[in-house]
Design a protein around this motif. Structure first.
Motif, PDB file in Angstrom:
ATOM      1  N   GLN A 172      36.805   5.150 -40.769  1.00  0.00           N
ATOM      2  CA  GLN A 172      35.856   5.826 -41.641  1.00  0.00           C
ATOM      3  C   GLN A 172      35.881   7.328 -41.405  1.00  0.00           C
ATOM      4  O   GLN A 172      36.159   7.804 -40.307  1.00  0.00           O
ATOM      5  CB  GLN A 172      34.447   5.283 -41.418  1.00  0.00           C
ATOM      6  CG  GLN A 172      33.905   5.503 -40.011  1.00  0.00           C
ATOM      7  CD  GLN A 172      32.640   4.710 -39.779  1.00  0.00           C
ATOM      8  OE1 GLN A 172      32.579   3.527 -40.054  1.00  0.00           O
ATOM      9  NE2 GLN A 172      31.618   5.372 -39.274  1.00  0.00           N
ATOM     10  N   LYS A 173      35.583   8.085 -42.453  1.00  0.00           N
ATOM     11  CA  LYS A 173      35.669   9.541 -42.380  1.00  0.00           C
ATOM     12  C   LYS A 173      34.412  10.170 -41.790  1.00  0.00           C
ATOM     13  O   LYS A 173      34.436  11.298 -41.321  1.00  0.00           O
ATOM     14  CB  LYS A 173      35.938  10.109 -43.777  1.00  0.00           C
ATOM     15  CG  LYS A 173      37.284   9.678 -44.355  1.00  0.00           C
ATOM     16  CD  LYS A 173      37.521  10.280 -45.726  1.00  0.00           C
ATOM     17  CE  LYS A 173      38.876   9.855 -46.284  1.00  0.00           C
ATOM     18  NZ  LYS A 173      39.131  10.424 -47.625  1.00  0.00           N
ATOM     19  N   GLN A 174      33.308   9.442 -41.840  1.00  0.00           N
ATOM     20  CA  GLN A 174      32.070   9.973 -41.302  1.00  0.00           C
ATOM     21  C   GLN A 174      31.856   9.477 -39.877  1.00  0.00           C
ATOM     22  O   GLN A 174      32.542   8.574 -39.402  1.00  0.00           O
ATOM     23  CB  GLN A 174      30.896   9.556 -42.190  1.00  0.00           C
ATOM     24  CG  GLN A 174      30.977  10.119 -43.605  1.00  0.00           C
ATOM     25  CD  GLN A 174      29.802   9.692 -44.453  1.00  0.00           C
ATOM     26  OE1 GLN A 174      29.123   8.731 -44.140  1.00  0.00           O
ATOM     27  NE2 GLN A 174      29.560  10.421 -45.531  1.00  0.00           N
ATOM     28  N   ALA A 175      30.903  10.094 -39.196  1.00  0.00           N
ATOM     29  CA  ALA A 175      30.612   9.705 -37.820  1.00  0.00           C
ATOM     30  C   ALA A 175      30.140   8.254 -37.770  1.00  0.00           C
ATOM     31  O   ALA A 175      29.608   7.715 -38.738  1.00  0.00           O
ATOM     32  CB  ALA A 175      29.544  10.627 -37.240  1.00  0.00           C
ATOM     33  N   SER A 203      27.915   5.173 -37.273  1.00  0.00           N
ATOM     34  CA  SER A 203      26.473   4.990 -37.428  1.00  0.00           C
ATOM     35  C   SER A 203      25.879   4.356 -36.176  1.00  0.00           C
ATOM     36  O   SER A 203      26.592   3.795 -35.331  1.00  0.00           O
ATOM     37  CB  SER A 203      26.179   4.096 -38.632  1.00  0.00           C
ATOM     38  OG  SER A 203      26.619   2.771 -38.385  1.00  0.00           O
ATOM     39  N   TYR A 220      38.537  12.036 -32.604  1.00  0.00           N
ATOM     40  CA  TYR A 220      39.389  11.802 -33.763  1.00  0.00           C
ATOM     41  C   TYR A 220      40.843  12.136 -33.432  1.00  0.00           C
ATOM     42  O   TYR A 220      41.130  13.109 -32.735  1.00  0.00           O
ATOM     43  CB  TYR A 220      38.941  12.661 -34.950  1.00  0.00           C
ATOM     44  CG  TYR A 220      37.712  12.141 -35.654  1.00  0.00           C
ATOM     45  CD1 TYR A 220      37.796  11.058 -36.530  1.00  0.00           C
ATOM     46  CD2 TYR A 220      36.468  12.724 -35.444  1.00  0.00           C
ATOM     47  CE1 TYR A 220      36.670  10.578 -37.179  1.00  0.00           C
ATOM     48  CE2 TYR A 220      35.335  12.250 -36.090  1.00  0.00           C
ATOM     49  CZ  TYR A 220      35.447  11.176 -36.957  1.00  0.00           C
ATOM     50  OH  TYR A 220      34.330  10.695 -37.594  1.00  0.00           O
ATOM     51  N   SER A 270      24.182   9.046 -32.816  1.00  0.00           N
ATOM     52  CA  SER A 270      24.093   7.581 -32.817  1.00  0.00           C
ATOM     53  C   SER A 270      23.962   7.023 -31.407  1.00  0.00           C
ATOM     54  O   SER A 270      23.405   5.938 -31.207  1.00  0.00           O
ATOM     55  CB  SER A 270      25.328   6.980 -33.495  1.00  0.00           C
ATOM     56  OG  SER A 270      26.514   7.342 -32.812  1.00  0.00           O
TER      57      SER A 270
END
Length: 201
Positions: free
Chosen positions: A63-66, A68, A6, A103
């Motif tokens: 996106q803020k999440q890891a 997929s 990030y 993932s």
């Protein structure tokens, strides 16, 4: 070898960004003295793969999440890693070393790699928190310093994305080659003595 990282609009961990110095605090601008920080600062995720041949086309995600498993498979493996491998390597001689993100070892990802005859490092032999064994971690440090050089800050995520893409292209291919000069020795240590052997050197 691949990994993701990030990036923020600004990075306080870079030495040139850590402080502001003045001989007279009365002349310091209010926006410096009372700089606001957000609880959840905007950031962008960057994925790349590297080898002794260079750096793959990057993948950016806001996106803020890891990422997929589906996104990783389609955007990173199929659209970026495989073209990179087939363009610069003999696939039969490639050993792909994924990052340990969940993932990256998803069932669909592993199945795709198997079906396409891409050998990869088994998860049980993939050491955690061992940058000595993964030169891509050194590359992230180099890239971060280049992106935030001289206190550079982005105003928007799109500006940050363009900056990262530009700096990736400026990295000398010799840097990647030097990083991989000892990778076979490190892998042999891991294979012979366990996944954390490389971290002791």
């Amino acid at each position: 070898m691949d990994a993701e990282k990030y990036f923020l609009l600004q990075d306080q961990s870079v030495p040139t960004n850590r402080g502001f110095y003045t001989s007279d605090k009365r002349t310091t601008a209010p926006q410096v003295k009372f700089k606001r920080t957000q609880k959840f600062e905007p950031k962008i995720l960057v994925w790349i793969a590297i080898s002794e041949k260079g750096i793959s086309k990057p993948f950016f995600s806001k996106q803020k999440q890891a990422v997929s498993q589906t996104t990783y498979l389609n955007q990173c493996i199929i659209q970026r890693l495989m073209p990179f491998v087939t363009s610069y390597h003999n696939k039969e001689k490639v050993l792909f070393w994924p990052d340990l993100a969940s993932s990256h070892y998803g069932n669909n990802v592993l199945q795709y790699l198997d079906q396409n005859d891409v050998q990869f490092v088994d998860k049980k032999f993939n050491p955690q928190n061992c940058p000595q064994a993964r030169p891509i971690e050194t590359l992230w440090s180099i890239l971060k310093n280049m992106v935030y050089d001289e206190g550079w800050e982005a105003k928007t995520i799109n500006q940050l994305r363009r900056r990262i893409a530009k700096k990736l292209k400026e990295i000398d291919i010799k840097v990647a080659q030097q990083m991989f000069s000892g990778i076979r020795r490190q892998l042999r240590k891991i294979a012979d003595n366990g996944p954390y052997e490389a971290c002791s050197s």
